[in-house]
Design a protein around this motif. Sequence first.
Motif, mmCIF file in Angstrom:
data_model
loop_
_atom_site.group_PDB
_atom_site.id
_atom_site.type_symbol
_atom_site.label_atom_id
_atom_site.label_comp_id
_atom_site.label_asym_id
_atom_site.label_seq_id
_atom_site.Cartn_x
_atom_site.Cartn_y
_atom_site.Cartn_z
ATOM 1 N N ALA A 142 0.830 -1.209 0.000
ATOM 2 C CA ALA A 142 0.000 0.000 0.000
ATOM 3 C C ALA A 142 0.859 1.251 0.000
ATOM 4 O O ALA A 142 0.503 2.271 -0.611
ATOM 5 N N THR A 146 1.442 3.847 -3.176
ATOM 6 C CA THR A 146 0.721 5.055 -2.729
ATOM 7 C C THR A 146 -0.801 4.869 -2.888
ATOM 8 O O THR A 146 -1.481 5.677 -3.498
ATOM 9 N N TYR A 148 -3.291 5.006 -0.751
ATOM 10 C CA TYR A 148 -4.237 5.831 -0.014
ATOM 11 C C TYR A 148 -4.079 7.288 -0.412
ATOM 12 O O TYR A 148 -3.083 7.937 -0.109
ATOM 13 N N SER A 155 -0.392 7.007 2.842
ATOM 14 C CA SER A 155 -0.476 5.557 2.709
ATOM 15 C C SER A 155 0.286 4.870 3.837
ATOM 16 O O SER A 155 -0.157 3.839 4.363
#
Length: 386
Positions: A142, A146, A148, A155
């Motif tokens: 994650a 990247t 988020y 992230s």
Amino acid sequence: MKVVVAHNRYASGQPSGENVIVDAEIAQLGAAGVTVLPFLRSSDEIGTFSKAQKVLLPLAPIRGGDSQKALAELLEREKPDVFHLHNPYPLLSPTVVKTAHAHGVPVVHTVHNYRQVCAPGLYFRDGHICTECRGKTFPTPAVVHTCYRGSKAQSAVMAATLAYHRSTWKQVDRFIALTDRIAAHLIDFGIPADRITVKPNGIPDQGAAPTAGDGFLFAGRLSPEKGLALVLDAWSQHQDGALGPLRIAGDGELRPLAEQAAATRTDVTYLGPLDNAGVRAEIARAACVIAASTWHDVLPTIILEALSGGRPVLVTDRGGMPYLAGDAGWVVEPSPTAMAEGLVKAHAGAAALAPVARSRFETEFSPDVLTKRLIEIYRTVASSPQ
């Protein structure tokens, strides 16, 4: 019975079926005689934060300090029978589970996405399904991708939050999985099957449309995972006007695709973003509603709205959509060819399936049916030894 319903509302600028569902559930519980104590935060609050609050914001998903204090005061004052959590991010934090237990209140959690494992909660990245973080103690992919909000820093914070709260989620007394797909996700995460109940969310009954509809409606967020490009690719395989009209409602990054299709074909209309009443009116105008997500979409509200209005659905075979459609529509692979074939079948058979769609809503998804099931879950959890 007294129940705290907790939810971090998504920002008002981001269309959210989850917000709609929570609001409807609160109203339905109240109408059924349950005393509901809403414990709500909103991501809109972030824009009003002071500089000091914004500095501490990255810690909110992990600890949610202000929310824990407010929740503790509410629990101490009201002494509810059950604490029911929906979305905890970013301002509530999963720590609310521990706060509720510290006050002797059992916790029910409705799982709306895959956020126990996946930072954005979608199992979807760069235009394709992604499950790289499944089974990992720390979801490093994650951060690498990247996932988020397109930020490595954000992230990393969300990845740390997921790792930190793995044990927190294991403390929830009863999980409500909206579909069988979510139940399988929770079991894979390590939740015992006997602590999971499959129960979809309900919406207010809008009533069957009084007249037959015409053509198709695509209504939702115009983002890649919702499948607008897939629908338009499939639509382009048919001559202009062969399938009746296609109306597109919503907004998002793929809005130019909708506008271009409407400008080049006489059978495509882009309606722009619509409020709930506008969407209901367009469902009544259509013969069939399309939900074409290319990710494992959990419970698209538009499908429930379509069934309520007596409209069959054409859906992809992802997530909970086949479960929702049942015998009231058509399920296809998320490919242009399969969708194009599905459009032909739906165009020919939508009128015949209209009463089936309405019946499926009444027996499986009506507010009365689902509210009774939810109250029974509350009673079971409240009466179990803690």
